[in-house]
Design a protein around this motif. Structure first.
Motif, PDB file in Angstrom:
ATOM      1  N   SER A  85      -3.081   6.782  -0.666  1.00 50.30           N
ATOM      2  CA  SER A  85      -4.514   6.746  -0.961  1.00 50.30           C
ATOM      3  C   SER A  85      -4.870   7.928  -1.845  1.00 50.30           C
ATOM      4  O   SER A  85      -4.118   8.893  -1.935  1.00 50.30           O
ATOM      5  CB  SER A  85      -5.339   6.759   0.326  1.00 50.30           C
ATOM      6  N   GLU A 121      -7.146   2.976  -1.356  1.00 54.02           N
ATOM      7  CA  GLU A 121      -5.722   2.694  -1.252  1.00 54.02           C
ATOM      8  C   GLU A 121      -5.109   2.656  -2.644  1.00 54.02           C
ATOM      9  O   GLU A 121      -5.708   2.152  -3.583  1.00 54.02           O
ATOM     10  CB  GLU A 121      -5.489   1.335  -0.594  1.00 54.02           C
ATOM     11  N   VAL A 141       0.886  -1.167   0.000  1.00 53.21           N
ATOM     12  CA  VAL A 141       0.000   0.000   0.000  1.00 53.21           C
ATOM     13  C   VAL A 141       0.918   1.209   0.000  1.00 53.21           C
ATOM     14  O   VAL A 141       1.779   1.353   0.859  1.00 53.21           O
ATOM     15  CB  VAL A 141      -0.929   0.001   1.230  1.00 53.21           C
TER      16      VAL A 141
END
Length: 90
Positions: free
Chosen positions: A71, A82, A68
Motif C-alpha cells: 500500500s 493498495e 495486492v
C-alpha cells in the motif's frame, strides 16, 4: 457499496470482448514483476473510468492474475491505497 440497477444493466450490456480488452489493457501496464500501481494510477494510464478499473481489478485479483503487493499513502487524502502487481513467480 452496492451497484444500482442502472450500473448493473450497463455492465451486463457490455460485451465479454470489451471486458477482456479492459483486462488486457490493465495487465499490459505491468512490464515486470517488480512494478506496482494503484487503481487510480491504472485509471490515469489507461483512460478508463476508476469504476471500470475497480471492476476489472476485482476480476483479475479473483483469477490470480494480479496480487495486492502493498500500500501507499495518497498525497492528497492521506488514505492508504493498495498497490497491485503481477504475482511473484518462483
Amino acid at each position: 457499496m452496492r451497484a444500482t440497477r442502472t450500473q448493473l444493466a450497463g455492465y451486463d450490456s457490455m460485451t465479454g470482448a470489451k471486458r477482456c480488452t479492459q483486462k488486457e489493457m490493465i495487465l499490459n501496464l505491468f512490464h515486470s514483476p517488480f512494478m506496482t500501481l494503484t487503481r487510480q494510477e491504472i485509471a490515469d494510464r489507461t483512460n478508463l473510468r476508476l469504476s471500470s478499473v475497480c471492476g476489472r481489478v476485482f476480476e483479475l485479483l479473483r483469477d490470480g492474475e494480479l496480487k495486492v503487493r502493498g500500500s501507499q499513502k495518497c498525497a492528497a487524502t492521506g488514505a492508504d491505497n493498495e498497490t497491485l502487481g503481477l504475482p511473484a513467480t518462483i
